[in-house]
Design an enzyme around this catalytic site. Structure first.
Site, short mmCIF file in Angstrom:
data_model
loop_
_atom_site.label_atom_id
_atom_site.label_comp_id
_atom_site.label_asym_id
_atom_site.label_seq_id
_atom_site.Cartn_x
_atom_site.Cartn_y
_atom_site.Cartn_z
N SER A 144 0.80 -1.17 -0.06
CA SER A 144 0.04 0.07 0.03
C SER A 144 0.83 1.26 0.05
O SER A 144 0.40 2.23 -0.28
CB SER A 144 -0.96 0.02 1.07
OG SER A 144 -0.20 -0.25 2.33
N HIS A 160 -5.26 -3.07 -2.66
CA HIS A 160 -5.04 -2.43 -3.70
C HIS A 160 -4.85 -2.74 -5.26
O HIS A 160 -4.43 -2.12 -6.06
CB HIS A 160 -3.81 -1.75 -3.13
CG HIS A 160 -3.81 -0.71 -2.03
ND1 HIS A 160 -4.11 0.57 -2.02
CD2 HIS A 160 -3.50 -1.14 -0.86
CE1 HIS A 160 -4.29 1.12 -0.86
NE2 HIS A 160 -3.98 0.10 0.01
N LYS A 200 -11.95 0.75 -1.66
CA LYS A 200 -10.85 1.42 -2.70
C LYS A 200 -11.93 1.27 -4.04
O LYS A 200 -12.68 2.06 -4.23
CB LYS A 200 -9.44 0.69 -2.67
CG LYS A 200 -9.31 0.67 -1.11
CD LYS A 200 -7.93 0.29 -0.77
CE LYS A 200 -7.51 -0.03 0.89
NZ LYS A 200 -7.69 1.23 1.51
C1 LIG Z 1 -3.73 -3.26 2.24
C2 LIG Z 1 -4.91 -2.85 3.17
N1 LIG Z 1 -5.51 -3.66 3.67
C3 LIG Z 1 -6.58 -3.61 4.20
C4 LIG Z 1 -7.11 -2.15 4.41
C5 LIG Z 1 -8.37 -2.14 5.46
O1 LIG Z 1 -9.30 -1.88 4.79
P1 LIG Z 1 -10.63 -1.10 5.14
O2 LIG Z 1 -10.43 0.40 4.85
O3 LIG Z 1 -11.73 -1.65 4.49
O4 LIG Z 1 -10.86 -1.28 6.71
C6 LIG Z 1 -6.54 -1.28 3.87
C7 LIG Z 1 -7.06 0.21 4.09
O5 LIG Z 1 -6.34 1.16 4.29
C8 LIG Z 1 -5.23 -1.49 3.27
O6 LIG Z 1 -4.59 -0.67 2.56
#
Ligand SMILES: Cc1ncc(COP(=O)(O)O)c(C=O)c1O
Length: 402
Positions: free
Chosen positions: A182, A210, A241
């Site tokens: 990310s 992502h 996203k």
């Molecule tokens: C790689 C990754 N996994 C999980 C999440 C968590 O997702 P959510 O926004 O639905 O809680 C994010 C969000 O920032 C993320 O970037």
């Protein structure tokens, strides 16, 4: 010592506020898919994760609106009790097909999906292996389990292999990785990771946060991109996203999902995804499948911005996707570059420790299919105007984050 002692020692945010370079909790007054109204001025949004630009798509808005009228604005209960709508079941069946897995389970956020997948699976004698650059939600989730956690240096599959070799042969083993990292925008070398997993009889979980909507001919993410649906056991994804909403999912074998359905505390002890969000995700999936040209546009913008930044001499680390980090140097410099871009009408995010090492702070830029060519030009021009503020010879995070 008072429990609040640490509170007074926390001065960094106030110092940044006093300097006018505090970037967090900025109130947005109105949005389009690609712009945000802040302090009465419209700014180009390159700090979101709205990869397909679906937050304002008429079909998504309409589905959300109709679901609110039909079911109300909230479910007022847990999935376990009164919080499962026929829409949740429909979304789970749809996502199982989309990820080519037997079954899927939908949570209220991606973070909770992560907790709900990992904590129940990692029992006392089990071992989890996490890339050092895995998202915090995966780290927290693994910590919530009872098993032993191993972190391996980013992308170091030989090191991972050695950690696995030292683990008792009869222990349960799960390798947990982001599909697209990310903060780096790089893609995991999944074929190698899967080979290591096979050698050591370990299972694999990939977080497609992502990558969903971005990678794969069908937009299903990293696993699809590499054609490894049969080799990866569990897929995690978020709806916050590309799918323009909020919520998360874990997909995998039916017996595993059945177990999680009855053991995931982050599913059972919280209210379910609101109807408008579920309907919005279903509509977003329709658009994702019907309009592959969105993905093509996203990649065209990504390639243009990446090339433009490289031409300006910026260090972009190891990015391969619409997540484009511009490494700028220390936290102060990151704050100043962020502010200059903000004043110039471009909304980005400075990424500072602990998310990244001290000297590889970066401005994280992320592209959307809905950006226009003219907006892309404006972003490139704004970065050109701050280019004298950017440190050029810092090592990339991938090189030093061990
Ligand atoms: C790689 C990754 N996994 C999980 C999440 C968590 O997702 P959510 O926004 O639905 O809680 C994010 C969000 O920032 C993320 O970037």
């Amino acid at each position: 010592m008072s429990i609040f002692e640490k509170v007074n020692g926390f001065t960094m945010a106030r110092a940044a506020q006093a300097m006018g370079i505090y970037p967090y909790f900025t109130p947005i007054q109105e949005t389009t898919a690609t712009e945000a109204l802040i302090d009465g001025k419209w700014r180009i949004m390159v700090g979101s994760n709205n990869y397909l630009g679906l937050t304002h798509h008429p079909k998504v808005l309409d589905a959300a609106h109709r679901a609110s009228l039909k079911y109300g604005v909230g479910s007022t209960g847990s999935r376990f009790l009164n919080g499962t709508l026929d829409l949740h079941d429909e979304l789970e069946a749809r996502l199982a097909r989309f990820f080519r897995k037997e079954s899927a389970l939908v949570f209220t956020t991606g973070y909770q999906a992560s907790l709900g997948a990992l904590a129940p699976l990692l029992g006392r004698n089990d071992h989890a292996y996490l890339d050092r650059l895995d998202h915090a939600s995966l780290v927290d989730a693994a910590r919530l389990g009872m098993g032993e956690i191993h972190r391996y240096t980013h992308g170091d599959f030989d090191g991972l292999s050695r950690q696995l070799a030292r683990t008792p042969a009869d222990a349960g083993k799960l390798i947990v990785t982001d599909g697209v990292f990310s903060m780096e925008g790089s893609i995991v070398d999944l074929p190698r990771l899967v080979n290591v997993a096979k050698e050591h009889n370990a299972s694999v979980l990939v977080d497609e946060a992502h990558a969903l909507g971005v990678l794969g001919d069908d937009g299903a993410g990293t696993v699809s991109h590499f054609g490894l649906q049969d080799e990866v056991d569990l897929i995690l994804a978020t709806f916050s996203k590309s799918l323009a909403s909020v919520g998360g999912v874990v997909a995998g074998p039916e017996n595993v999902i059945h177990f999680l359905r009855h053991h995931a505390r982050s599913l059972i002890f919280t209210a379910s995804m609101p109807p408008a969000s579920v309907a919005g995700v279903l509509a977003a999936l329709d658009v994702l499948e019907a309009e592959p040209e969105r993905r093509a546009r996203l990649w065209a913008h990504t390639n243009r911005v990446t090339a433009g930044f490289r031409a300006l001499g910026f260090d972009l680390g190891s990015t391969q996707t619409p997540v484009i980090p511009v490494v700028v140097g220390d936290p102060l410099r990151a704050g100043m570059v962020w502010r200059a871009l903000f004043d110039d009408g471009v909304f980005t995010h400075p990424i500072v420790p602990p998310a990244v090492p001290e000297h590889s702070c970066r401005i994280r830029v992320s592209m959307s299919a809905e950006h226009t060519d003219e907006q892309v030009d404006r972003v490139l021009n704004a970065f050109e105007r701050v280019s004298h503020m950017v440190a050029r010879r810092e090592p990339s995070a991938a090189a030093i984050a061990t």
